[in-house]
Design a protein around this motif. Sequence first.
Motif, mmCIF file in Angstrom:
data_model
loop_
_atom_site.group_PDB
_atom_site.id
_atom_site.type_symbol
_atom_site.label_atom_id
_atom_site.label_comp_id
_atom_site.label_asym_id
_atom_site.label_seq_id
_atom_site.Cartn_x
_atom_site.Cartn_y
_atom_site.Cartn_z
ATOM 1 N N THR A 1483 -53.796 0.923 -9.738
ATOM 2 C CA THR A 1483 -54.785 -0.316 -9.929
ATOM 3 C C THR A 1483 -55.095 -0.464 -8.472
ATOM 4 N N ILE A 1487 -59.258 -0.676 -8.046
ATOM 5 C CA ILE A 1487 -60.021 -1.627 -7.482
ATOM 6 C C ILE A 1487 -60.952 -1.351 -6.578
ATOM 7 N N CYS A 1545 -61.551 -9.847 -8.220
ATOM 8 C CA CYS A 1545 -60.500 -9.654 -8.853
ATOM 9 C C CYS A 1545 -60.086 -11.113 -9.649
ATOM 10 N N ARG A 1551 -60.281 -10.066 -14.558
ATOM 11 C CA ARG A 1551 -60.770 -8.620 -14.365
ATOM 12 C C ARG A 1551 -59.225 -8.048 -13.570
ATOM 13 N N LEU A 1552 -58.537 -8.647 -12.781
ATOM 14 C CA LEU A 1552 -57.495 -7.922 -12.391
ATOM 15 C C LEU A 1552 -56.555 -7.581 -13.482
ATOM 16 N N PHE A 1555 -57.782 -4.316 -14.859
ATOM 17 C CA PHE A 1555 -57.535 -3.128 -14.067
ATOM 18 C C PHE A 1555 -56.005 -2.996 -14.258
#
Length: 1803
Positions: A1483, A1487, A1545, A1551-1552, A1555
């Motif tokens: 991840t 990112i 994020c 959004r984190l 991911f």
Amino acid sequence: MASQEDAQEEDAKASLLAEAFQKEGLDAAYWLPKASQILGIKCRESLQHLEYEDYHKLECEARHPWEKRALQKLLEIPDEVSSISVQSFCQTEHQLPQCPKVADLQELISTPEQMKEHMHAVTDTPKCSASVNEAKKEDTQTSSLPTKSLLQAIKEWAENLLQKHTGGKDWERLEWDLDFLISACLGDKWDEQRMQNTLRDLEDTLPTPEPPSKSQSKTNGNRSKTKQATANQEFFQLLKRLGLESHYPRKMGMGDFHTICKTSLQDSQPREDKELPLYFLQKLLTVDYQVRYLTCWDDSNPGLAPVPQSREQELQQSDSFENFFDDSEEASLEPESMDSHVHPMDLQMAIFHCADDFLRQTLVTKLAFCQLALPLLVPNPSTSRIEFPLYTLSQIQRSWKEVEKSGKQAQTKSYNNKLIFQAQTPIVSFIRIGTSASSSKSQLLNALLSKRKHDTFFHRHCRGSTRERLLMEGLVEIAWYCPGGSPSDTFERCVAFCNLHGDARDHRAQLQFLQEISAVNVALVSELEHMDNRGKRLLQDLLQSQRPLVCLLTEKENVAAGQSGKNIKIGIKNRNEAELMVQLTKIIKDLLEGSNPFFSLEACVDKARQHGFIVDADRDACVTAKAKAKELVELLKKQKPSEIKSQLLPLQGKLWHQWCQKDKELTRLQEKRNKSIEHHRSQIEYEKKAIRRKQLEQAFPLNTLMNSFLGFLQTQAADTKKYFLHWMKVFMDELSCCLEELRRDYHKLWSEIQKGKKSKEKPRVNAELLSRLDALSDEINDSSIGLEHLLREVGQIYEALELMNCYVEKFVKLPEIAAELMVSGHSVELMDGDASYLPLRWVRAIFDSLIERLGDKRVFVLSVLGIQSTGKSTLLNAMFGLQFNVSAGRCTRGALMQLIPVGEELQQDLGFDFVLVVDTEGLRAIEMDKKQSLNHDKELATFVIGVGNLTVINIFGENPSEMQDVLQIAVQAFLRMKKVNLSPSCLFVHQNVGEITVKEQNMEGQRRFQKKLDEMTVVAAQQECCDISSFSDVIGFDVNTHIHYFAHLWEGDPPMAPPNPTYSQNVQQLKSKILQAAKKQSHHSILRFSSLKDRVGDLWNALLNENFVFSFKNSLEIAVCRRLENACSQWTWRLKSHILDVQMRLDNKIRNGDLQNVTRQHLEGLVQETSDAIEKEVEKYFREDTDCETLVQWKSSTELKLKELKETLLYETKKKCENLIELQKEQRKLDARKLEYEDELLRRSRELAVTLKGKSLSERELKDNFTLVWNQWIAEVSRAARPLERVDIDAEIEDVLVEHFKEPGIHARIRSFFKSRGFSFDPMDHIMKKKYLGYITDPRPITNADAINFQHITDSIIACVKANIAKKEEEKRDYSRNFIHEILNEVQKGVNSVPSNATCTFNRDYSIDLSLYLCTMAAERFKAMHEAFQKANDPVVYLSSKREDFFNCFQISCQGATSITTFAAFLCHKIEPALRQAVYDRTAKAIAEDMQGKFPDFRGNRANLEVYILRYLAEKEDFEDFKQYLTSPKQFCERYIKEQVKKHCLDGSRRLRVFLDSSLNLLYQNILSAVSLSTQIVKIRKDREDNISLWLDEFCRELTEVIHLPRSDLKGIEHQEVTDIEFLSRAMAEALDDLRERLMEELAGADLSSFPRQPHTILAEHFAGCWEQCPFCGAVCTNTMQNHDGDHQVVLHRPRGLMGCKWHGTDHLDISICSINVASDISFRVHYSEWIPYKRYRDAGPPYSNWNILPDPSMQAYWKWFVSHFRTQLEDLYKGKFQGKGEIPEAWRRITKQEVLAELDKC
């Protein structure tokens, strides 16, 4: 109320009229406006009053043939006036005629016989002499065959027609037959034309009939219409033959003349008639008067017609004496052979009829330059209307000198560049009455004008002439004789000569007009004794006219003079031409001496209108434009000529010159008393704005002149604007009439000064005269007013508004005016000729408008350079058909640019779309003093050579001094171009060098020229401080091909001399050479408009500085380099990202024990595919990019850097892998004993499980049994295990420190420091001044800036040490003594990082105190590491931590085959931590990749990131952030990246989690795939009994690069009995699904702190780049590559005070900026000894010489705003004041944040 009733009545009338049209099937919506506009019809009743002429006006508007018939019916056109339908351009069907009487047709049959008899009778006239009869017979026999054929054809046709239609009324059939007959005649190439000639001759020969009755006149009218239709057909056939049908009428524009086409590339001849117009235009463009002889001959036998095969055979068979001389049979063939090509004048006039007014004007201007006659009265071949082209002739300028006799004295009066259409001159008209085979009036005219040296008028004996001509009949041409003021002049004043082509009897309208305007009429009379009544009446009118008449009798030899002194007759038969010309010249001069009327063409226009002629200047657009131009010029006339500019054009006067001077001062800044450079700069900027403000105050509100001028140009149609600009130029030229007198006074005074110098009078007298001379020069300059001054004012209005940020939509569009002018073919000023300055904002705006209008097209720039008045503009005008001003003296001022389009068929071949021609003022201007002129010439030459792809260097004559001057200036300019990596080319044109001889005879001249060039190169190289000895070392130069010798321009003495045809040929050859050279030029050197705009700005900004080479900034290269850096950033990211992925996979393999050795070859194999793909992309980028030839200079370094990066990454990866392998080996050694214990425990638990298998035991019972075995085993291990050795870390640290420092009393210091446990950097205790030569202490004080810099170094050391310790903790390593040495080395590294030019450095106490602090801090962490390591490797502790795992294995063994679910749960339990770690690692990389691809901050290079950081700081306005950025730029950059990652994020969009879920799902699928594959392999391998062990082997092998799952961790379950592998697979899937759900829930609450490796660190490592700081201002280098090639550079330099720098001996902070200092005359001190000018900062050596600091004339608002905004905080930070020289200028305080952000947008 009345108005409403009127409107209703009008509507009713219109409705009735519409019904009338609709009744005949005509579209009322279309025809009503036509009828109203053309005929003024408003009601139906008006239709009954219309006549045929009215119908004729309407019929041209018909869209279909049936509409014409409908119009006839509607208008009730009488049958008598209906004409026969013919195949013509406008086909018209008329009402059918009444049936002709049979007698009429019978008379038609008998007419040919009567004509034959009459011809014989005329031929054998008894009264005539034998010689006359013989001549008549000869003439008759010449045309006997075609005449007989014609008459016989008429007779036969009439007989057939009579027989066919007697008694019948099939009129349509009759009309068709007539059509067929006429079409057949018209279709023949020569019979119809011969028929017309024959009929005309017969008309003259036959007795004149009685005046016709009214009915007969109508019949004649019908005949004339039929004849006109026939002429129309022939005309359109000619157009079709020439390929001009699509251009008629008036559809050919200037684009057809100026466009560079294929014929421009070569000097060839047309091969077919359709090529003739293009060749004509191209030859006329080069002012080659031989264009008038242009024809298209058969290549195989030019000038001769091919003889038919059958004819050749006949001649071979019959070659007797009689047959040889008998040409009666051949006569019919001769005309066909001789007239097979288009008559040259038909070609010229066909183009004239197709041309619009603007092209016509250009055509006649070029014809006039060629000293050729011009059309004055032009019959329209379609309508028979006569045109008077006043506008067309209104551009022609002529110069002459007249001798005026006053008593006994003769005085010469000069006329320079006078518009000839305004000149009042006597007009002498030449006409012809009758036909003369022996005499030509055009030849007589040529003899008068040029003594037969030049054919001004085309005549029958000119090359290419044919017997038949279509468009010359009735044409009146005009030419002017312009005297030169010499005794050999034919006439002493300017005289206009008109020539009526054709028999004057046939052109009464033209003749009457000429009679009214002529001062003298000259008539060439033939066949006087047999003249018809028309001719006699015509002669009688001429004799009775008030104008003198000169009759030239072609059939008389010696005749007596006429009774009247004004009417003279001369017999010219058998006369000596020279004597005749003397006599005729004297007669005309004598006749002109009287009070004869003088007319200008402008004055003739009223008479032309009275005659019903069409005047081109009467077009609505032209009338409107002329009226407006006259209105504006009247405003100018109200002012004194020398005050026009100051009163009406105020922006370009003194204020503009002052602004230019101030702008130049910005590049030559100086310190003034106690004011700094920045104060000087701010003061100048303030003064510049004040000047602009004054300009605006004077300009606004706009005066009537400029308001009307701009309003007209912005609102009118394109054609109207063209007319307007022309008339403005015409009327403004009239204003300059006073200049002639001023120039004469100037010349007289200058001559007096020169005379005074020779007589050595007192200096005082010369000083007075010089003062008067300067005043006269200023007055001449002030009085010079032209269209360019109005356009210059427009540019100044725009510049003033733009600089003052006054954006008004009306004025923002001002550059569009100039752009439109350029597109339409006008020249626009590039450099102001009066101020010798380039209005850069205006010029850039013009290029922007061109881009908006045309697109960002490719443009080839051709410039010219040479001594003034050497024919540069004339050369360009002849080469491309331009209209740069040309005249004696200083013509072009500054630099002008004109755009020329390239034909579409050539654009691809040449590689560009336009040619931009730059014409410049001449070098060595007499107006300037020698020093000023030299500097000006150098600047001008550098600019035009730099901006041009190719420069034509013009040299006139063979004056060695002039040649040396121009060569030295040009060579120095080329040398400058070489030093700034520009590579323009040049061609030398050597004009007026005498007769052009063969190449071998020119070799000596070329050798001398090459020698002179090399000598000038050496001189220029010395001035530019470089070692070059040959011109060919500067640019690619070939003396054999790059020098062109030109003939004299004139073929004789002006003003009557035509241009030399050889000169025109030289022009064409040069043009071809230029275009061929352009074709060969590299694609890189052909710029687009946008790049050219930048190049112009770069050159000009560099020229403003004294050191051009140092100051030149190649914006194009910089932009290309930035794009390359962005591309490199993408390539390096791909490579780093891939290797990061490889690293993660290798780490897993190593930790899983599947990889024991990593080789370089293995690593290269893993990255080879990605590396090769990147290499291919790099190769493609450098090969296919539009700027590939600019990029090539960086290709090798880029490839090398990428290769080095790959090597570095592979080396680091290999090193990391090797370290990890070593760590794993050490760990395995430690784990070996633990594994023994594990194996023994597993063995005992399995044995116990065997004894319990099959028994139904509860989990509690199983656990009790396992506990007994476990306790026994732990007791045994505890007794056998050796206790681990513990290390006294504090003692070891003390030992290492004592050994390292070896200082007295170090023990006590260490122990005391342990008690305090703190460190604070203190400049007083930790810094000492440097010493030079071992004993000289630097006298400069330690500043607060030094303290801040040293604090920054300290912070960096501490951060680095802490990061290393954290890494060791992460690796779970045991303490080592080497760790202490690493800390001490890091401290020493930081101490050594102090810049060599710093005034001070760290002392010994600093190193000791910091080392003690770091070791003390590290000791605690090392103890924790050691303790954790001890626990992890204690067998009892280790086994205790594994108790639950062992029990699970025991439980599975006891359960046997029923334990699959437990087995799967156990395996997932082992997978879970590894999977969690893998999710976080993957991840973090995802990112980073996402942000690098989507965020503009990270998509480019470091410079791009720097701009976004500066924007972030400005928007936030937090001084603490600025402070960290200034003191710790690298740390702040990392912080910024971290904040952006966090914002991306954790912005509330989950959004984190997306991911994390994505990474988890991907890994989940990988594990499921491993389960499936392992199951399949086990099912295949039936030979293996240990299914579970095999399954685990394959499972771990599949996941070896995915997660950290060592096979050894699964030994406890590898001996389990599992028979149903498929069930195991399903159980694993269910267990993994549960694991995924569990991890998803866990990850839902995760944040960035959960990541072992933070995502921002990946981006930070990518943008690590170079962190070197500017030695002057501390700005950080923004190069993305570490250890990059070339100099360091930054986005924005900043005030030195931001480093804490102060003025010597004060606490005043320094506000100077190094990018401004390098353009000033100030210096800086190196090592407190040597002073070095900022302009030569590289002379100071490293680190200064490693930086590229270019002068930056921009505002640089960012840091100025920061200083003024955070003044107090900065003063507190650096313990200084912004006072004295450091006082903040007022201009800085006015800078707004919006301006700052706008400046960043441009970076």
